[in-house]
Design a protein around this motif. Structure first.
Motif, PDB file in Angstrom:
ATOM      1  N   ILE A 184       0.839  -1.198   0.000  1.00  0.00           N
ATOM      2  CA  ILE A 184       0.000   0.000   0.000  1.00  0.00           C
ATOM      3  C   ILE A 184       0.876   1.250   0.000  1.00  0.00           C
ATOM      4  O   ILE A 184       0.605   2.208  -0.727  1.00  0.00           O
ATOM      5  N   ALA A 185       1.946   1.234   0.793  1.00  0.00           N
ATOM      6  CA  ALA A 185       2.848   2.386   0.866  1.00  0.00           C
ATOM      7  C   ALA A 185       3.597   2.591  -0.446  1.00  0.00           C
ATOM      8  O   ALA A 185       3.911   3.722  -0.816  1.00  0.00           O
ATOM      9  N   GLY A 186       3.890   1.517  -1.153  1.00  0.00           N
ATOM     10  CA  GLY A 186       4.648   1.627  -2.391  1.00  0.00           C
ATOM     11  C   GLY A 186       3.812   1.614  -3.649  1.00  0.00           C
ATOM     12  O   GLY A 186       4.341   1.460  -4.748  1.00  0.00           O
ATOM     13  N   TRP A 187       2.520   1.785  -3.514  1.00  0.00           N
ATOM     14  CA  TRP A 187       1.604   1.678  -4.654  1.00  0.00           C
ATOM     15  C   TRP A 187       1.936   2.663  -5.765  1.00  0.00           C
ATOM     16  O   TRP A 187       1.901   2.327  -6.935  1.00  0.00           O
ATOM     17  N   LYS A 188       2.259   3.890  -5.437  1.00  0.00           N
ATOM     18  CA  LYS A 188       2.513   4.930  -6.443  1.00  0.00           C
ATOM     19  C   LYS A 188       4.001   5.255  -6.559  1.00  0.00           C
ATOM     20  O   LYS A 188       4.379   6.407  -6.678  1.00  0.00           O
ATOM     21  N   THR A 189       4.847   4.237  -6.522  1.00  0.00           N
ATOM     22  CA  THR A 189       6.280   4.451  -6.665  1.00  0.00           C
ATOM     23  C   THR A 189       6.773   3.796  -7.947  1.00  0.00           C
ATOM     24  O   THR A 189       6.051   3.029  -8.584  1.00  0.00           O
ATOM     25  N   LYS A 190       8.010   4.099  -8.298  1.00  0.00           N
ATOM     26  CA  LYS A 190       8.574   3.532  -9.524  1.00  0.00           C
ATOM     27  C   LYS A 190       8.765   2.022  -9.428  1.00  0.00           C
ATOM     28  O   LYS A 190       8.692   1.334 -10.413  1.00  0.00           O
ATOM     29  N   GLY A 191       9.026   1.499  -8.251  1.00  0.00           N
ATOM     30  CA  GLY A 191       9.243   0.065  -8.090  1.00  0.00           C
ATOM     31  C   GLY A 191       8.032  -0.665  -7.553  1.00  0.00           C
ATOM     32  O   GLY A 191       8.171  -1.671  -6.861  1.00  0.00           O
ATOM     33  N   ALA A 192       6.854  -0.193  -7.872  1.00  0.00           N
ATOM     34  CA  ALA A 192       5.630  -0.747  -7.281  1.00  0.00           C
ATOM     35  C   ALA A 192       5.463  -2.237  -7.566  1.00  0.00           C
ATOM     36  O   ALA A 192       5.107  -2.999  -6.665  1.00  0.00           O
ATOM     37  N   ASN A 193       5.723  -2.659  -8.784  1.00  0.00           N
ATOM     38  CA  ASN A 193       5.543  -4.079  -9.108  1.00  0.00           C
ATOM     39  C   ASN A 193       6.484  -4.958  -8.294  1.00  0.00           C
ATOM     40  O   ASN A 193       6.080  -6.004  -7.780  1.00  0.00           O
ATOM     41  N   GLY A 194       7.722  -4.542  -8.171  1.00  0.00           N
ATOM     42  CA  GLY A 194       8.686  -5.310  -7.391  1.00  0.00           C
ATOM     43  C   GLY A 194       8.334  -5.348  -5.916  1.00  0.00           C
ATOM     44  O   GLY A 194       8.495  -6.375  -5.255  1.00  0.00           O
ATOM     45  N   ALA A 197      10.536  -4.987   2.030  1.00  0.00           N
ATOM     46  CA  ALA A 197       9.513  -4.389   1.168  1.00  0.00           C
ATOM     47  C   ALA A 197       9.076  -3.031   1.700  1.00  0.00           C
ATOM     48  O   ALA A 197       8.863  -2.090   0.928  1.00  0.00           O
ATOM     49  N   LEU A 198       8.963  -2.915   3.003  1.00  0.00           N
ATOM     50  CA  LEU A 198       8.568  -1.636   3.598  1.00  0.00           C
ATOM     51  C   LEU A 198       9.639  -0.570   3.381  1.00  0.00           C
ATOM     52  O   LEU A 198       9.326   0.563   3.005  1.00  0.00           O
ATOM     53  N   ILE A 199      10.888  -0.933   3.578  1.00  0.00           N
ATOM     54  CA  ILE A 199      11.980   0.025   3.353  1.00  0.00           C
ATOM     55  C   ILE A 199      12.031   0.430   1.892  1.00  0.00           C
ATOM     56  O   ILE A 199      12.192   1.613   1.564  1.00  0.00           O
ATOM     57  N   TRP A 200      11.892  -0.527   1.006  1.00  0.00           N
ATOM     58  CA  TRP A 200      11.900  -0.241  -0.429  1.00  0.00           C
ATOM     59  C   TRP A 200      10.745   0.690  -0.794  1.00  0.00           C
ATOM     60  O   TRP A 200      10.906   1.628  -1.567  1.00  0.00           O
ATOM     61  N   ALA A 201       9.588   0.450  -0.229  1.00  0.00           N
ATOM     62  CA  ALA A 201       8.417   1.272  -0.531  1.00  0.00           C
ATOM     63  C   ALA A 201       8.596   2.706  -0.042  1.00  0.00           C
ATOM     64  O   ALA A 201       8.203   3.653  -0.720  1.00  0.00           O
ATOM     65  N   VAL A 202       9.195   2.855   1.114  1.00  0.00           N
ATOM     66  CA  VAL A 202       9.355   4.191   1.684  1.00  0.00           C
ATOM     67  C   VAL A 202      10.451   4.973   0.960  1.00  0.00           C
ATOM     68  O   VAL A 202      10.334   6.185   0.780  1.00  0.00           O
ATOM     69  N   GLN A 203      11.496   4.285   0.519  1.00  0.00           N
ATOM     70  CA  GLN A 203      12.621   4.971  -0.108  1.00  0.00           C
ATOM     71  C   GLN A 203      12.473   5.163  -1.610  1.00  0.00           C
ATOM     72  O   GLN A 203      13.237   5.920  -2.198  1.00  0.00           O
TER      73      GLN A 203
END
Length: 56
Positions: free
Chosen positions: A18-28, A46-52
């Motif tokens: 949910i946190a990474g939904w609108k990021t460049k790496g969303a699929n990953g 996954a959480l760290i990736w989504a936030v960064q």
């Protein structure tokens, strides 16, 4: 009451997605969370990736 707990656990499990939904790496992020989110390390990664990740 049990249904509410199950729904809350389901939402908590997918917080990184949910946190990474609108990021460049969303699929990953979603794939990592889906397959390795059940491990603490996979969920935290996954959480760290989504936030960064930069937002689109």
């Amino acid at each position: 009451m049990e249904l509410l707990i199950i729904i809350a656990a389901f939402v908590f499990y997918f917080v990184p997605s949910i946190a990474g939904w609108k990021t460049k790496g969303a699929n990953g992020i979603i794939v990592l969370n889906l397959f390795l989110g059940w491990t603490i390390i996979g969920w935290v990664a996954a959480l760290i990736w989504a936030v960064q990740s930069p937002k689109i």
